[in-house]
Design a protein around this motif. Sequence first.
Motif, PDB file in Angstrom:
ATOM      1  N   PRO A 152       0.897  -1.866  -0.082  1.00 56.84           N
ATOM      2  CA  PRO A 152       0.074  -0.199   0.165  1.00 56.84           C
ATOM      3  C   PRO A 152       0.724   1.283  -0.449  1.00 56.84           C
ATOM      4  CG  PRO A 152      -1.397  -1.396   1.605  1.00 56.84           C
ATOM      5  CD  PRO A 152       0.291  -2.018   1.302  1.00 56.84           C
ATOM      6  N   GLU A 153       1.797   1.021   0.544  1.00 56.97           N
ATOM      7  CA  GLU A 153       2.759   2.689   0.636  1.00 56.97           C
ATOM      8  C   GLU A 153       3.616   3.233  -0.332  1.00 56.97           C
ATOM      9  OE1 GLU A 153       5.669  -1.173   2.064  1.00 56.97           O
ATOM     10  OE2 GLU A 153       2.693  -0.401   2.509  1.00 56.97           O
ATOM     11  N   SER A 154       3.626   2.035  -1.677  1.00 54.58           N
ATOM     12  CA  SER A 154       4.188   2.420  -2.401  1.00 54.58           C
ATOM     13  C   SER A 154       3.292   2.810  -3.498  1.00 54.58           C
ATOM     14  CB  SER A 154       4.361   0.657  -2.932  1.00 54.58           C
ATOM     15  OG  SER A 154       5.510   0.383  -1.981  1.00 54.58           O
ATOM     16  N   GLY A 155       2.198   3.376  -3.754  1.00 52.46           N
ATOM     17  CA  GLY A 155       1.263   3.798  -4.357  1.00 52.46           C
ATOM     18  C   GLY A 155      -0.402   4.001  -4.271  1.00 52.46           C
ATOM     19  N   PRO A 156      -0.471   2.384  -4.211  1.00 51.14           N
ATOM     20  CA  PRO A 156      -1.770   2.581  -3.490  1.00 51.14           C
ATOM     21  C   PRO A 156      -3.086   2.721  -2.945  1.00 51.14           C
ATOM     22  CG  PRO A 156      -0.887   0.312  -3.937  1.00 51.14           C
ATOM     23  CD  PRO A 156       0.383   0.906  -3.921  1.00 51.14           C
ATOM     24  N   GLN A 157      -1.941   3.240  -1.774  1.00 51.28           N
ATOM     25  CA  GLN A 157      -2.546   3.687  -0.602  1.00 51.28           C
ATOM     26  C   GLN A 157      -3.263   4.960  -0.871  1.00 51.28           C
ATOM     27  OE1 GLN A 157      -4.044   2.333   2.120  1.00 51.28           O
ATOM     28  NE2 GLN A 157      -5.384   4.232   1.949  1.00 51.28           N
ATOM     29  N   GLU A 158      -2.235   6.193  -1.759  1.00 47.22           N
ATOM     30  CA  GLU A 158      -2.165   7.430  -2.165  1.00 47.22           C
ATOM     31  C   GLU A 158      -2.972   7.665  -3.646  1.00 47.22           C
ATOM     32  OE1 GLU A 158       0.249  11.323  -3.915  1.00 47.22           O
ATOM     33  OE2 GLU A 158       1.564   9.304  -3.248  1.00 47.22           O
ATOM     34  N   VAL A 159      -3.533   6.406  -4.572  1.00 42.24           N
ATOM     35  CA  VAL A 159      -4.731   6.426  -5.246  1.00 42.24           C
ATOM     36  C   VAL A 159      -5.633   6.560  -4.964  1.00 42.24           C
ATOM     37  CG1 VAL A 159      -4.986   4.982  -7.105  1.00 42.24           C
ATOM     38  CG2 VAL A 159      -2.874   5.088  -6.873  1.00 42.24           C
ATOM     39  N   ILE A 160      -5.990   5.292  -3.982  1.00 37.55           N
ATOM     40  CA  ILE A 160      -7.127   5.120  -2.672  1.00 37.55           C
ATOM     41  C   ILE A 160      -7.565   6.528  -1.870  1.00 37.55           C
ATOM     42  CG2 ILE A 160      -8.331   3.422  -1.443  1.00 37.55           C
ATOM     43  CD1 ILE A 160      -7.270   2.575  -3.706  1.00 37.55           C
ATOM     44  N   ASP A 161      -6.743   7.024  -1.912  1.00 38.71           N
ATOM     45  CA  ASP A 161      -6.953   8.388  -0.721  1.00 38.71           C
ATOM     46  C   ASP A 161      -7.371   9.449  -1.782  1.00 38.71           C
ATOM     47  OD1 ASP A 161      -6.100   6.429   1.417  1.00 38.71           O
ATOM     48  OD2 ASP A 161      -4.133   7.529   1.954  1.00 38.71           O
ATOM     49  N   MET A 174      20.343 -13.510  -3.466  1.00 39.05           N
ATOM     50  CA  MET A 174      20.851 -12.695  -3.102  1.00 39.05           C
ATOM     51  C   MET A 174      19.421 -11.381  -3.645  1.00 39.05           C
ATOM     52  SD  MET A 174      24.141 -12.118  -6.193  1.00 39.05           S
ATOM     53  CE  MET A 174      25.183 -13.077  -5.118  1.00 39.05           C
ATOM     54  N   PRO A 175      19.878 -10.362  -2.569  1.00 39.06           N
ATOM     55  CA  PRO A 175      18.941  -9.016  -2.249  1.00 39.06           C
ATOM     56  C   PRO A 175      20.193  -8.316  -3.690  1.00 39.06           C
ATOM     57  CG  PRO A 175      20.289  -9.180  -0.504  1.00 39.06           C
ATOM     58  CD  PRO A 175      20.775 -10.130  -1.413  1.00 39.06           C
ATOM     59  N   VAL A 176      19.678  -8.970  -4.908  1.00 35.13           N
ATOM     60  CA  VAL A 176      19.456  -7.700  -6.034  1.00 35.13           C
ATOM     61  C   VAL A 176      20.152  -6.444  -6.021  1.00 35.13           C
ATOM     62  CG1 VAL A 176      20.349 -10.076  -7.527  1.00 35.13           C
ATOM     63  CG2 VAL A 176      18.307  -8.070  -7.557  1.00 35.13           C
ATOM     64  N   GLU A 177      19.010  -5.658  -5.722  1.00 32.58           N
ATOM     65  CA  GLU A 177      18.863  -4.639  -5.605  1.00 32.58           C
ATOM     66  C   GLU A 177      19.628  -3.815  -4.999  1.00 32.58           C
ATOM     67  OE1 GLU A 177      14.640  -2.740  -5.529  1.00 32.58           O
ATOM     68  OE2 GLU A 177      14.344  -5.556  -6.845  1.00 32.58           O
ATOM     69  N   GLN A 178      19.631  -4.618  -3.707  1.00 29.30           N
ATOM     70  CA  GLN A 178      21.001  -3.433  -2.632  1.00 29.30           C
ATOM     71  C   GLN A 178      21.706  -4.220  -3.084  1.00 29.30           C
ATOM     72  OE1 GLN A 178      20.215  -5.307   1.474  1.00 29.30           O
ATOM     73  NE2 GLN A 178      22.187  -5.145   1.636  1.00 29.30           N
ATOM     74  N   VAL A 179      22.385  -5.795  -3.714  1.00 27.33           N
ATOM     75  CA  VAL A 179      23.861  -5.533  -4.274  1.00 27.33           C
ATOM     76  C   VAL A 179      24.262  -4.717  -4.944  1.00 27.33           C
ATOM     77  CG1 VAL A 179      25.336  -6.599  -5.579  1.00 27.33           C
ATOM     78  CG2 VAL A 179      24.039  -7.609  -3.576  1.00 27.33           C
ATOM     79  N   ARG A 195      11.372   1.892  -6.952  1.00 19.61           N
ATOM     80  CA  ARG A 195      10.966   1.892  -5.877  1.00 19.61           C
ATOM     81  C   ARG A 195      11.619   1.989  -4.459  1.00 19.61           C
ATOM     82  NH1 ARG A 195       6.766  -2.286  -5.684  1.00 19.61           N
ATOM     83  NH2 ARG A 195       8.380  -4.228  -5.153  1.00 19.61           N
ATOM     84  N   SER A 196      13.170   1.516  -4.606  1.00 20.79           N
ATOM     85  CA  SER A 196      13.690   1.170  -3.740  1.00 20.79           C
ATOM     86  C   SER A 196      15.184   1.556  -3.967  1.00 20.79           C
ATOM     87  CB  SER A 196      14.845  -0.398  -3.737  1.00 20.79           C
ATOM     88  OG  SER A 196      13.779  -1.334  -3.610  1.00 20.79           O
ATOM     89  N   SER A 197      15.173   2.438  -5.420  1.00 20.80           N
ATOM     90  CA  SER A 197      16.740   3.253  -5.242  1.00 20.80           C
ATOM     91  C   SER A 197      16.198   4.881  -5.638  1.00 20.80           C
ATOM     92  CB  SER A 197      16.723   3.559  -7.324  1.00 20.80           C
ATOM     93  OG  SER A 197      15.170   3.325  -8.352  1.00 20.80           O
ATOM     94  N   ASN A 198      14.808   4.947  -5.106  1.00 19.75           N
ATOM     95  CA  ASN A 198      14.091   5.991  -4.815  1.00 19.75           C
ATOM     96  C   ASN A 198      14.150   6.375  -2.981  1.00 19.75           C
ATOM     97  OD1 ASN A 198      13.742   7.871  -6.946  1.00 19.75           O
ATOM     98  ND2 ASN A 198      11.012   6.359  -7.103  1.00 19.75           N
TER      99      ASN A 198
END
Length: 434
Positions: A50-59, A255-260, A277-280
């Motif tokens: 929800p915190e990655s966009g859906p909740q803002e859309v719904i609100d 392996m958490p490739v995004e974090q790496v 979503r992660s790079s921001n």
Amino acid sequence: MTSLVLIMGLATGCGNSSNSSAANNESPAKGNGPQAASPVTLKMWGGVPPESGPQEVIDSWNKDHPDVQVEYVRFVNDDDGNLKLDTAMITGQDVDLFVNYTISHASKRVESGLALDLSTFTDYNIDEKMGIDAESWKIDGKYYGVPTTKSPFFIALNKEALDAANLPVPKEWTWNELREYAKKLKTGDQYGFIQNMEPFVDPIDSVLSQEGYTKADGTSNLDHPLVRQWLETLNGMMKDDKTTPPLGEQLTSKMPVEQVFLSGEVPMLNIGAWLLRSSNNFTDFPRDFTIAFAPVPRLAEAADDYVSRGGLGDYISINAKSKKQEAAWEFLKWYSDGGMSPMAAGGRLPASKDANQDDAVKSLIGDKSDSYDLDSLMYVMFDNQTPTYVRSLPQEVMDLRSQEYEKYFLDSQSLDQTVQAMVTRHNEYLKQNK
């Protein structure tokens, strides 16, 4: 089968209670005086946190539509999560709208009578709004959902690492060229290239989605020369060049490739737009380098017939059993034409031609624009004209080929044995599913 019959019987029992006031979106009468109508409540099920966009859309919707309120229910987009969604619909739980992330899931729900045929509505032209790529989501010639997002895949690059190696940001390239980049970018014991497992096998599908998964005689095409080339190239990078992690290491370590990548350890990452979503998120993933973007490479040297994974995604359907289909349709049209713009913060760009792309880009990069190479970002997100495909291969075939190529990468069978095993098992599947 007995359990399924019992569940379907329960669903039928639940569905036949339409004479109740609740089923017809009416408030129970209290006395004989006029009653204020209660707002309609829609339940939308999706796989994005929800915190990655859906909740803002719904609100945003709920603020402007007091008579129709939407609640977001998150399910994890994996086998267990999709089973949870299907079970909820079969047993008559509150599901009014739901997101399909693959055509195979959408098709199975259509076969089960769970997705509404949207041709019953005539005030929204999906082909005109979403363009030619929407065709990939038709099921038996009809839309049972709206494909709402552009879904670009790309190679994310550490721009400073490229500059230090005097390497340009590619606008089109081959896997052999990426292999050379990985050699030049490798430092010490670190790798030069890493992949998220979701698009791991895309090079095969980029070929076979066009050439055909079967030959003219109806037998498997998994022994296509470019399938062998993909296997050899990647195995060489793992074993000979040591520029990408051996598959066994990547699978066992999860392996958490995004974090790496975001930590600066590896300068190239094969991934989709959800990376944003992660790079921001500089709190959990602080970084001190600029991210550039390149298209996913092709296997063939000639670019003429190349197609890339991408197209449209987030296929949103209306539950065929919902008693609130009209309200759900009004919300879905609003969502598709730009209401979903906050979803761009998680890498989900609106597909509709009527969506405000400036708003989407602002959501996409937020206040972090100076941490991206904007020219290459805009190119892979909006300007790259390479045709795209949506993976539509049955899950059973995806599973059997991955089981065999993993054996090759794990050194438990040869290349020839791997290709033969994939072909044999695929042919068996084709015979069983004629």
